[in-house]
Design a protein around this motif. Sequence first.
Motif, PDB file in Angstrom:
ATOM      1  N   VAL A  70       0.839  -1.199   0.000  1.00  0.00           N
ATOM      2  CA  VAL A  70       0.000   0.000   0.000  1.00  0.00           C
ATOM      3  C   VAL A  70       0.872   1.247   0.000  1.00  0.00           C
ATOM      4  N   SER A  71       1.962   1.243   0.760  1.00  0.00           N
ATOM      5  CA  SER A  71       2.875   2.394   0.789  1.00  0.00           C
ATOM      6  C   SER A  71       3.480   2.646  -0.584  1.00  0.00           C
ATOM      7  N   TYR A  72       3.864   1.580  -1.274  1.00  0.00           N
ATOM      8  CA  TYR A  72       4.416   1.729  -2.615  1.00  0.00           C
ATOM      9  C   TYR A  72       3.375   2.352  -3.549  1.00  0.00           C
ATOM     10  N   ILE A  73       2.148   1.849  -3.500  1.00  0.00           N
ATOM     11  CA  ILE A  73       1.104   2.389  -4.370  1.00  0.00           C
ATOM     12  C   ILE A  73       0.831   3.851  -4.031  1.00  0.00           C
ATOM     13  N   ASP A  74       0.814   4.194  -2.738  1.00  0.00           N
ATOM     14  CA  ASP A  74       0.643   5.592  -2.338  1.00  0.00           C
ATOM     15  C   ASP A  74       1.744   6.460  -2.943  1.00  0.00           C
ATOM     16  N   TRP A  75       2.986   5.994  -2.837  1.00  0.00           N
ATOM     17  CA  TRP A  75       4.117   6.746  -3.383  1.00  0.00           C
ATOM     18  C   TRP A  75       3.971   6.908  -4.891  1.00  0.00           C
ATOM     19  N   LYS A  76       3.626   5.813  -5.573  1.00  0.00           N
ATOM     20  CA  LYS A  76       3.514   5.845  -7.032  1.00  0.00           C
ATOM     21  C   LYS A  76       2.371   6.772  -7.453  1.00  0.00           C
ATOM     22  N   GLN A  77       1.246   6.725  -6.753  1.00  0.00           N
ATOM     23  CA  GLN A  77       0.119   7.612  -7.066  1.00  0.00           C
ATOM     24  C   GLN A  77       0.526   9.080  -6.903  1.00  0.00           C
ATOM     25  N   ASN A  78       1.268   9.372  -5.837  1.00  0.00           N
ATOM     26  CA  ASN A  78       1.746  10.750  -5.621  1.00  0.00           C
ATOM     27  C   ASN A  78       2.706  11.166  -6.731  1.00  0.00           C
ATOM     28  N   PHE A  79       3.570  10.253  -7.142  1.00  0.00           N
ATOM     29  CA  PHE A  79       4.491  10.530  -8.244  1.00  0.00           C
ATOM     30  C   PHE A  79       3.700  10.887  -9.505  1.00  0.00           C
ATOM     31  N   TYR A  80       2.706  10.076  -9.833  1.00  0.00           N
ATOM     32  CA  TYR A  80       1.891  10.337 -11.022  1.00  0.00           C
ATOM     33  C   TYR A  80       1.133  11.661 -10.902  1.00  0.00           C
ATOM     34  N   ASP A  81       0.606  11.942  -9.708  1.00  0.00           N
ATOM     35  CA  ASP A  81      -0.078  13.226  -9.500  1.00  0.00           C
ATOM     36  C   ASP A  81       0.876  14.386  -9.763  1.00  0.00           C
ATOM     37  N   ASP A  82       2.114  14.262  -9.252  1.00  0.00           N
ATOM     38  CA  ASP A  82       3.114  15.319  -9.448  1.00  0.00           C
ATOM     39  C   ASP A  82       3.466  15.476 -10.922  1.00  0.00           C
ATOM     40  N   VAL A  83       3.591  14.364 -11.648  1.00  0.00           N
ATOM     41  CA  VAL A  83       3.892  14.432 -13.084  1.00  0.00           C
ATOM     42  C   VAL A  83       2.731  15.091 -13.829  1.00  0.00           C
ATOM     43  N   LEU A  84       1.513  14.642 -13.545  1.00  0.00           N
ATOM     44  CA  LEU A  84       0.347  15.181 -14.240  1.00  0.00           C
ATOM     45  C   LEU A  84       0.124  16.666 -13.957  1.00  0.00           C
ATOM     46  N   SER A  85       0.509  17.124 -12.769  1.00  0.00           N
ATOM     47  CA  SER A  85       0.315  18.536 -12.416  1.00  0.00           C
ATOM     48  C   SER A  85       1.496  19.404 -12.850  1.00  0.00           C
ATOM     49  N   GLY A  86       2.545  18.771 -13.358  1.00  0.00           N
ATOM     50  CA  GLY A  86       3.723  19.524 -13.794  1.00  0.00           C
ATOM     51  C   GLY A  86       4.699  19.838 -12.680  1.00  0.00           C
ATOM     52  N   ARG A  87       4.506  19.309 -11.490  1.00  0.00           N
ATOM     53  CA  ARG A  87       5.410  19.578 -10.363  1.00  0.00           C
ATOM     54  C   ARG A  87       6.731  18.830 -10.491  1.00  0.00           C
ATOM     55  N   ARG A  88       6.767  17.791 -11.310  1.00  0.00           N
ATOM     56  CA  ARG A  88       8.009  17.049 -11.502  1.00  0.00           C
ATOM     57  C   ARG A  88       7.989  16.462 -12.904  1.00  0.00           C
ATOM     58  N   PRO A  89       9.171  16.248 -13.464  1.00  0.00           N
ATOM     59  CA  PRO A  89       9.230  15.651 -14.796  1.00  0.00           C
ATOM     60  C   PRO A  89       9.010  14.143 -14.709  1.00  0.00           C
ATOM     61  N   TYR A  90       8.518  13.598 -15.796  1.00  0.00           N
ATOM     62  CA  TYR A  90       8.324  12.150 -15.860  1.00  0.00           C
ATOM     63  C   TYR A  90       9.661  11.485 -16.133  1.00  0.00           C
ATOM     64  N   VAL A  91      10.010  10.523 -15.301  1.00  0.00           N
ATOM     65  CA  VAL A  91      11.222   9.717 -15.470  1.00  0.00           C
ATOM     66  C   VAL A  91      10.817   8.270 -15.382  1.00  0.00           C
ATOM     67  N   SER A  92      11.268   7.483 -16.350  1.00  0.00           N
ATOM     68  CA  SER A  92      10.938   6.076 -16.361  1.00  0.00           C
ATOM     69  C   SER A  92      12.209   5.260 -16.346  1.00  0.00           C
ATOM     70  N   ASN A  93      12.200   4.198 -15.568  1.00  0.00           N
ATOM     71  CA  ASN A  93      13.328   3.263 -15.552  1.00  0.00           C
ATOM     72  C   ASN A  93      13.249   2.295 -16.729  1.00  0.00           C
ATOM     73  N   LEU A  94      12.174   2.329 -17.456  1.00  0.00           N
ATOM     74  CA  LEU A  94      11.973   1.396 -18.555  1.00  0.00           C
ATOM     75  C   LEU A  94      12.255   1.997 -19.931  1.00  0.00           C
ATOM     76  N   ILE A  95      12.123   3.308 -20.016  1.00  0.00           N
ATOM     77  CA  ILE A  95      12.312   3.972 -21.306  1.00  0.00           C
ATOM     78  C   ILE A  95      13.668   4.667 -21.299  1.00  0.00           C
ATOM     79  N   PRO A  96      14.550   4.304 -22.230  1.00  0.00           N
ATOM     80  CA  PRO A  96      15.877   4.943 -22.263  1.00  0.00           C
ATOM     81  C   PRO A  96      15.742   6.444 -22.612  1.00  0.00           C
ATOM     82  N   THR A  97      16.569   7.227 -21.990  1.00  0.00           N
ATOM     83  CA  THR A  97      16.594   8.663 -22.270  1.00  0.00           C
ATOM     84  C   THR A  97      17.828   8.972 -23.095  1.00  0.00           C
ATOM     85  N   GLU A  98      17.730  10.014 -23.892  1.00  0.00           N
ATOM     86  CA  GLU A  98      18.877  10.439 -24.684  1.00  0.00           C
ATOM     87  C   GLU A  98      19.742  11.336 -23.831  1.00  0.00           C
ATOM     88  N   ASN A  99      21.045  11.120 -23.871  1.00  0.00           N
ATOM     89  CA  ASN A  99      21.970  11.934 -23.070  1.00  0.00           C
ATOM     90  C   ASN A  99      22.622  12.980 -23.924  1.00  0.00           C
TER      91      ASN A  99
END
Length: 132
Positions: A103-132
Amino acid sequence: MYTMMQVCRETDMTYQTLKYYCNEGLVPNVKRDGNNRRVFDERDVKWIKDLVCLKKCGMSIQEMKEYLDLCLKGESTIPQRKEMLTKKQEALRASIQELEDSVSYIDWKQNFYDDVLSGRRPYVSNLIPTEN
């Protein structure tokens, strides 16, 4: 006296489960009426409710049989019964902790998604490679 269906309603158990428990010897001293149908008294119903709880605690049929055997031997087996219940209690507490962690993990993940959707933080994924 209670019929099978009355016990099922009282204990929130299916007819098939109650019949199985009886056939497996988990309900000792089952009585029969004049038509050879199983009937149960108050003590039987209380024991069947105990079986429902033991099952919810994660006891297998074999463990419930062992517990019943100890119960039928009387007061001298209380230490062994307590030990069985202590082990189940510890397992349940571990399961509760795992669920709380989930439940704590899901709470954290939901907050992360809320922050991304509201623009408070950038979206970062461990699954999608980023260009450096």
